[in-house]
Design a protein around this motif. Structure first.
Motif, PDB file in Angstrom:
ATOM      1  N   GLY A 214      46.560 -36.270 -69.285  1.00  0.00           N
ATOM      2  CA  GLY A 214      47.766 -35.898 -68.551  1.00  0.00           C
ATOM      3  C   GLY A 214      47.478 -35.162 -67.258  1.00  0.00           C
ATOM      4  N   THR A 215      46.207 -35.065 -66.876  1.00  0.00           N
ATOM      5  CA  THR A 215      45.852 -34.301 -65.671  1.00  0.00           C
ATOM      6  C   THR A 215      45.597 -35.178 -64.455  1.00  0.00           C
ATOM      7  N   VAL A 216      45.552 -36.500 -64.635  1.00  0.00           N
ATOM      8  CA  VAL A 216      45.278 -37.407 -63.520  1.00  0.00           C
ATOM      9  C   VAL A 216      46.589 -38.020 -63.042  1.00  0.00           C
ATOM     10  N   ARG A 217      47.036 -37.578 -61.888  1.00  0.00           N
ATOM     11  CA  ARG A 217      48.299 -38.073 -61.334  1.00  0.00           C
ATOM     12  C   ARG A 217      48.107 -38.804 -60.012  1.00  0.00           C
ATOM     13  N   SER A 218      47.032 -38.477 -59.313  1.00  0.00           N
ATOM     14  CA  SER A 218      46.692 -39.157 -58.065  1.00  0.00           C
ATOM     15  C   SER A 218      45.182 -39.282 -57.998  1.00  0.00           C
ATOM     16  N   ARG A 219      44.703 -40.060 -57.040  1.00  0.00           N
ATOM     17  CA  ARG A 219      43.255 -40.246 -56.930  1.00  0.00           C
ATOM     18  C   ARG A 219      42.556 -38.962 -56.508  1.00  0.00           C
ATOM     19  N   ASP A 220      43.304 -38.006 -56.010  1.00  0.00           N
ATOM     20  CA  ASP A 220      42.726 -36.698 -55.664  1.00  0.00           C
ATOM     21  C   ASP A 220      42.342 -35.901 -56.911  1.00  0.00           C
ATOM     22  N   ASP A 221      42.883 -36.280 -58.066  1.00  0.00           N
ATOM     23  CA  ASP A 221      42.595 -35.566 -59.314  1.00  0.00           C
ATOM     24  C   ASP A 221      41.324 -36.050 -60.006  1.00  0.00           C
ATOM     25  N   ILE A 222      40.687 -37.071 -59.460  1.00  0.00           N
ATOM     26  CA  ILE A 222      39.514 -37.654 -60.107  1.00  0.00           C
ATOM     27  C   ILE A 222      38.284 -36.804 -59.820  1.00  0.00           C
ATOM     28  N   GLU A 223      37.530 -36.482 -60.856  1.00  0.00           N
ATOM     29  CA  GLU A 223      36.266 -35.776 -60.658  1.00  0.00           C
ATOM     30  C   GLU A 223      35.282 -36.692 -59.941  1.00  0.00           C
ATOM     31  N   GLU A 224      34.386 -36.081 -59.187  1.00  0.00           N
ATOM     32  CA  GLU A 224      33.475 -36.845 -58.338  1.00  0.00           C
ATOM     33  C   GLU A 224      32.685 -37.886 -59.110  1.00  0.00           C
ATOM     34  N   GLN A 225      32.219 -37.532 -60.309  1.00  0.00           N
ATOM     35  CA  GLN A 225      31.380 -38.467 -61.057  1.00  0.00           C
ATOM     36  C   GLN A 225      32.158 -39.665 -61.589  1.00  0.00           C
ATOM     37  N   LEU A 226      33.494 -39.587 -61.569  1.00  0.00           N
ATOM     38  CA  LEU A 226      34.318 -40.695 -62.063  1.00  0.00           C
ATOM     39  C   LEU A 226      34.851 -41.577 -60.937  1.00  0.00           C
ATOM     40  N   ALA A 227      34.662 -41.171 -59.700  1.00  0.00           N
ATOM     41  CA  ALA A 227      35.285 -41.871 -58.578  1.00  0.00           C
ATOM     42  C   ALA A 227      34.876 -43.337 -58.495  1.00  0.00           C
ATOM     43  N   ALA A 228      33.641 -43.645 -58.905  1.00  0.00           N
ATOM     44  CA  ALA A 228      33.159 -45.026 -58.815  1.00  0.00           C
ATOM     45  C   ALA A 228      33.482 -45.850 -60.054  1.00  0.00           C
ATOM     46  N   HIS A 229      34.079 -45.225 -61.063  1.00  0.00           N
ATOM     47  CA  HIS A 229      34.353 -45.958 -62.297  1.00  0.00           C
ATOM     48  C   HIS A 229      35.438 -47.004 -62.075  1.00  0.00           C
ATOM     49  N   PRO A 230      35.272 -48.208 -62.662  1.00  0.00           N
ATOM     50  CA  PRO A 230      36.242 -49.287 -62.429  1.00  0.00           C
ATOM     51  C   PRO A 230      37.687 -48.906 -62.738  1.00  0.00           C
ATOM     52  N   ARG A 231      37.909 -48.078 -63.738  1.00  0.00           N
ATOM     53  CA  ARG A 231      39.288 -47.768 -64.123  1.00  0.00           C
ATOM     54  C   ARG A 231      39.976 -46.778 -63.180  1.00  0.00           C
ATOM     55  N   PHE A 232      39.185 -46.192 -62.263  1.00  0.00           N
ATOM     56  CA  PHE A 232      39.762 -45.303 -61.263  1.00  0.00           C
ATOM     57  C   PHE A 232      39.760 -45.944 -59.877  1.00  0.00           C
ATOM     58  N   ALA A 233      39.331 -47.212 -59.809  1.00  0.00           N
ATOM     59  CA  ALA A 233      39.319 -47.921 -58.531  1.00  0.00           C
ATOM     60  C   ALA A 233      40.743 -48.037 -57.994  1.00  0.00           C
ATOM     61  N   GLU A 234      40.842 -48.077 -56.687  1.00  0.00           N
ATOM     62  CA  GLU A 234      42.163 -48.079 -56.047  1.00  0.00           C
ATOM     63  C   GLU A 234      43.041 -49.205 -56.566  1.00  0.00           C
ATOM     64  N   GLU A 235      42.448 -50.388 -56.773  1.00  0.00           N
ATOM     65  CA  GLU A 235      43.250 -51.533 -57.212  1.00  0.00           C
ATOM     66  C   GLU A 235      43.697 -51.426 -58.669  1.00  0.00           C
ATOM     67  N   ASN A 236      43.083 -50.520 -59.443  1.00  0.00           N
ATOM     68  CA  ASN A 236      43.438 -50.359 -60.855  1.00  0.00           C
ATOM     69  C   ASN A 236      44.209 -49.082 -61.144  1.00  0.00           C
ATOM     70  N   PHE A 237      44.221 -48.189 -60.175  1.00  0.00           N
ATOM     71  CA  PHE A 237      44.710 -46.833 -60.433  1.00  0.00           C
ATOM     72  C   PHE A 237      46.155 -46.799 -60.902  1.00  0.00           C
ATOM     73  N   GLU A 238      47.058 -47.439 -60.206  1.00  0.00           N
ATOM     74  CA  GLU A 238      48.479 -47.337 -60.539  1.00  0.00           C
ATOM     75  C   GLU A 238      48.799 -47.966 -61.889  1.00  0.00           C
ATOM     76  N   THR A 239      48.126 -49.060 -62.216  1.00  0.00           N
ATOM     77  CA  THR A 239      48.332 -49.682 -63.533  1.00  0.00           C
ATOM     78  C   THR A 239      47.960 -48.706 -64.637  1.00  0.00           C
ATOM     79  N   ASN A 240      46.802 -48.073 -64.514  1.00  0.00           N
ATOM     80  CA  ASN A 240      46.333 -47.164 -65.560  1.00  0.00           C
ATOM     81  C   ASN A 240      47.100 -45.854 -65.568  1.00  0.00           C
TER      82      ASN A 240
END
Length: 331
Positions: A214-240
């Protein structure tokens, strides 16, 4: 949290929820040490006895910090660590995975020194080496058990046939794989084999790598080590993000945290399941411990179980290392 779950048919009894120490990999300085102590304090006070780390986290920092935090209270904890990702890149031709007996013999001694213990309770092969027969690796692990350096053996993200072959050499206490409301692929492969053989399941990332907190609301909330993960990619972010909001809606109905909903679902998969959510924050340890008393209704479970098929992006940055089958002896 007074009830216990057993890792394997004859393995150690542990708390239903553990603590993953992967977050402690940035360093091993005074600030990191204080944070590790606070997390271990919160865990033990909450009835959590199971701690999971690996030599590659940091590398090395996580084991060092866990060892320091448990100093003087080792007997209160079940400690698991892992090997298989060589730390000496200069002398090993494969910089990713090494399941050779000669490597694991040196790896365990290094882990024991960093943890400042005379044995580890559970020692995992972190990923299956596609060049080494699992019989060779587990045979060497069996020798470590006989030598008293390791109590029980585990595998992480191993393929079903490899699990069977490993278990035939020496009992496997636990299989560690990713398992959450967002990642359920092991249910048709790993889970049936583990249960047939009496092996416990230890889900890592049971909170969907923070998506289910419940803490991830925008891409600014992503920890640095997760930024490259496929599920946090820009094209997947809103779906997830929309799927995570459905978990948050169930949490609101129950007046609890989304993370507690997600963990309650994982715990509900069976008494042979022990999730290990990771955190650097003692308040989250206490929150996670509270998931043990959460009861989800049949309707809520049904709603939650529709999420995984809609998640966008692969669950791993290295899918080629998941479900690996080791080569046959002599191949």
């Amino acid at each position: 949290m007074t009830d216990q779950r057993r890792l394997g048919t004859d393995g150690p009894w542990v708390s239903p929820i553990g603590v993953g120490f992967m977050s402690f990999r940035a360093g091993a300085g005074p600030q990191d040490e204080r944070a590790a102590h606070k997390v271990v304090d919160a865990a033990l006070e909450s009835g959590i006895s199971f701690f999971d780390t690996a030599d590659v986290y940091g590398p090395e920092h996580s084991e060092i910090l866990l060892g320091r935090a448990l100093r003087g209270r080792r007997d209160q904890a079940v400690v698991a660590t892992k090997f298989g990702n060589p730390l000496d890149r200069a002398t090993n031709p494969d910089p990713r995975i090494d399941g050779r007996p000669e490597y694991l013999r040196s790896a365990i001694d290094a882990s024991l020194r960093r943890l400042d213990v005379d044995h580890v309770d559970l020692y995992y092969l972190h990923r299956v080496d596609p060049t080494v027969p699992i019989e060779d690796t587990v045979g060497a692990l069996k020798e470590l058990v006989e030598a008293g350096k390791v109590r029980y053996i585990g595998l992480s993200e191993a393929g079903p046939n490899t699990i069977r072959r490993a278990h035939a050499v020496h009992p496997i206490a636990a299989i560690q794989s990713e398992w959450s409301l967002f990642s359920r692929d092991i249910e048709s492969s790993t889970v049936p084999v583990a249960r047939e053989l009496g092996i416990a399941l230890v889900p890592y990332s049971p909170l969907g790598r923070a998506w289910l907190t419940g803490t991830v609301r925008s891409r600014d909330d992503i920890e640095e080590q997760l930024a490259a993960h496929p599920r946090f990619a820009e094209e997947n972010f809103e779906t997830n993000r929309a799927l995570a909001a459905e978990v948050a809606a169930v949490a609101e109905e129950l007046e609890i945290r989304p993370s507690q909903v997600a963990l309650a679902w994982v715990l509900g998969r069976g008494t042979d399941v022990v999730p290990i959510p990771g955190t650097r924050h003692p308040e989250y340890v206490r929150e996670n411990a509270g998931a043990r008393t959460v009861e989800l209704s049949g309707d809520q479970v049904s709603r939650l179980e529709k999420l995984a098929d809609r998640v966008a992006g692969h669950r791993s940055l290295q899918p080629q290392n998941l479900g690996t089958e080791a080569p046959a002896p002599g191949a």
